[in-house]
Design a protein around this motif. Structure first.
Motif, PDB file in Angstrom:
ATOM      1  N   UNK A 191       0.817  -1.212   0.000  1.00 52.89           N
ATOM      2  CA  UNK A 191       0.000   0.000   0.000  1.00 52.89           C
ATOM      3  C   UNK A 191       0.846   1.255   0.000  1.00 52.89           C
ATOM      4  N   UNK A 192       2.048   1.187   0.589  1.00 55.21           N
ATOM      5  CA  UNK A 192       2.895   2.382   0.588  1.00 55.21           C
ATOM      6  C   UNK A 192       4.027   2.302  -0.438  1.00 55.21           C
ATOM      7  N   UNK A 193       4.383   1.084  -0.861  1.00 53.83           N
ATOM      8  CA  UNK A 193       5.383   0.948  -1.937  1.00 53.83           C
ATOM      9  C   UNK A 193       5.000  -0.276  -2.758  1.00 53.83           C
ATOM     10  N   UNK A 194       4.559  -0.058  -3.976  1.00 54.01           N
ATOM     11  CA  UNK A 194       4.022  -1.173  -4.763  1.00 54.01           C
ATOM     12  C   UNK A 194       5.096  -2.190  -5.140  1.00 54.01           C
ATOM     13  N   UNK A 195       6.389  -1.894  -4.907  1.00 53.06           N
ATOM     14  CA  UNK A 195       7.440  -2.868  -5.235  1.00 53.06           C
ATOM     15  C   UNK A 195       7.850  -3.728  -4.026  1.00 53.06           C
ATOM     16  N   UNK A 196       7.177  -3.541  -2.866  1.00 52.15           N
ATOM     17  CA  UNK A 196       7.570  -4.272  -1.647  1.00 52.15           C
ATOM     18  C   UNK A 196       7.551  -5.780  -1.831  1.00 52.15           C
ATOM     19  N   UNK A 197       6.526  -6.280  -2.498  1.00 51.00           N
ATOM     20  CA  UNK A 197       6.407  -7.724  -2.686  1.00 51.00           C
ATOM     21  C   UNK A 197       7.528  -8.248  -3.569  1.00 51.00           C
ATOM     22  N   UNK A 198       7.779  -7.545  -4.646  1.00 54.13           N
ATOM     23  CA  UNK A 198       8.835  -7.934  -5.585  1.00 54.13           C
ATOM     24  C   UNK A 198      10.201  -7.926  -4.897  1.00 54.13           C
ATOM     25  N   UNK A 226      -4.911  -2.365   1.818  1.00 55.75           N
ATOM     26  CA  UNK A 226      -5.502  -2.674   0.514  1.00 55.75           C
ATOM     27  C   UNK A 226      -6.869  -3.330   0.710  1.00 55.75           C
ATOM     28  N   UNK A 227      -7.799  -3.141  -0.233  1.00 56.27           N
ATOM     29  CA  UNK A 227      -9.061  -3.878  -0.163  1.00 56.27           C
ATOM     30  C   UNK A 227      -8.861  -5.333  -0.614  1.00 56.27           C
ATOM     31  N   UNK A 228      -9.801  -6.191  -0.241  1.00 54.36           N
ATOM     32  CA  UNK A 228      -9.779  -7.594  -0.666  1.00 54.36           C
ATOM     33  C   UNK A 228      -8.437  -8.266  -0.386  1.00 54.36           C
ATOM     34  N   UNK A 229      -7.982  -8.101   0.860  1.00 53.40           N
ATOM     35  CA  UNK A 229      -6.641  -8.546   1.228  1.00 53.40           C
ATOM     36  C   UNK A 229      -6.422 -10.041   1.028  1.00 53.40           C
ATOM     37  N   UNK A 230      -7.489 -10.836   1.236  1.00 46.32           N
ATOM     38  CA  UNK A 230      -7.269 -12.284   1.198  1.00 46.32           C
ATOM     39  C   UNK A 230      -6.757 -12.767  -0.162  1.00 46.32           C
ATOM     40  N   UNK A 231      -7.166 -12.069  -1.230  1.00 46.95           N
ATOM     41  CA  UNK A 231      -6.703 -12.486  -2.566  1.00 46.95           C
ATOM     42  C   UNK A 231      -5.231 -12.108  -2.772  1.00 46.95           C
ATOM     43  N   UNK A 232      -4.866 -10.942  -2.255  1.00 43.16           N
ATOM     44  CA  UNK A 232      -3.459 -10.539  -2.351  1.00 43.16           C
ATOM     45  C   UNK A 232      -2.602 -11.502  -1.516  1.00 43.16           C
TER      46      UNK A 232
END
Ligand code: THG
Length: 291
Positions: A191-198, A226-232
């Motif tokens: 939510x604060x940095x879209x590259x965190x997962x990568x 983020x909304x709909x967290x379970x899918x993420x």
């Protein structure tokens, strides 16, 4: 091929082997008052009913280890952590992951824990290494090493690899075997940095290529805000398992997450004849028929 180390943790009567060839070991995250108002209130009131039911439910849902955190602001953490651990050990047999930033609470917990605990956590800061590593050694525990140090959380996968290396090196100097170090590359919120997962997944790949150690992660941090967290959460955890995550700290009561972990294990060739997948499917069917 990268080395594939086995981390062993145990309770009085159960042993869990974490290894990239085995099905993913879920460390249940729920026994933690952080962000959980009801559990916080209950612990403040000395009421351990939620702890008992969360322990049992998580193990029934497939958690092989339970994380135990008793960080209640203003409380006597060494005393409270011991009470919570006793409560959990009374109702389930799985090994425990002792989650505290307070070295005194950690020592109190280790002195009463029966088995080989997983300590959560040490990091690359000199103060943390100095306080926690001697306890890892003294109690023969395993420990989670967080990829952060005196300069904070490194922005790049290469710099997280460096911190992991420093923690592993320090352990080695103290005679702690490298297989007793489980590295957490740190999943920050996308939510604060879209590259965190990568970044977390690239860090995992580099760390296992270099050291072959087991990898954990607070795998639901990624979706905060983020909304709909379970899918993420469920998609991310499956991808991170492919990258090399072996023992996520997550909520097994979230069906999407548990199902994604099993599908990932099957896809990685870690579920012989698909037996785990099929058994879990039958259990879900049975539950539906009963309701
Ligand atoms: N790495 C390591 N240890 C960790 C973390 C990590 N321990 C703590 C945390 N991160 C992982 N544990 C939790 C425990 C509970 C919750 C989230 C992470 C939680 N969250 C709800 C939510 O997501 O909004 C709060 C609301 C609720 O469900 O009641 O419960 O990264 N080594």
């Amino acid at each position: 091929m990268a080395k594939n180390l086995t981390t062993v943790v145990s309770s009085k009567i159960q042993t869990v082997e974490i290894n990239r060839g085995n099905p993913t070991v879920i460390i249940g995250e729920r026994i933690n008052p952080t962000g959980r108002k009801l559990m916080l209130k209950a612990l403040q009131a000395g009421d351990f009913d939620i702890v008992r039911s969360d322990a049992v439910k998580q193990v029934e849902a497939g958690a092989k280890i339970l994380d135990v955190n008793a960080g209640v602001p203003g409380a006597d953490e060494p005393a409270l952590l011991k009470q919570v651990l006793t409560t959990v050990m009374d109702v389930v047999d799985v090994p425990l992951c002792i989650d505290t930033a307070d070295p005194e609470a950690l020592e109190a917990a280790l002195s009463m824990y029966e088995g080989k605990a997983l300590i959560n956590s040490v990091n690359g800061e000199e103060r943390s290494l100095g306080a926690v590593m001697p306890l890892v050694k003294e109690y023969g525990a395993a420990v989670i090493g967080l990829c952060m140090d005196d300069d904070g959380i490194p922005a790049t996968p290469d710099d997280r690899l460096k911190v992991a290396g420093n923690i592993i090196e320090r352990a080695g100097k103290m005679g702690i075997p490298v297989e007793d170090i489980v590295i957490d590359p740190l999943a920050l919120t996308m939510g604060s940095d879209h590259t965190s997962g990568l970044i977390a997944m690239q860090a995992i790949e580099k760390i296992i290529a270099e050291f072959g150690v087991n990898i954990t992660m607070g795998a639901s941090n990624i979706s905060f805000g983020m909304p709909d967290r379970k899918f993420i959460n469920s998609t991310f955890i499956a991808m991170a398992i492919h990258a090399g995550l072996t023992c996520p700290i997550t909520n097994p009561l979230e069906p999407e997450v548990s199902i994604a972990v099993k599908a990932a294990d099957l896809s990685m060739g870690r579920d012989e004849y698909g037996m785990i997948w099929i058994q879990a499917y039958r259990a879900r069917q049975k539950e539906q028929e009963e309701n």
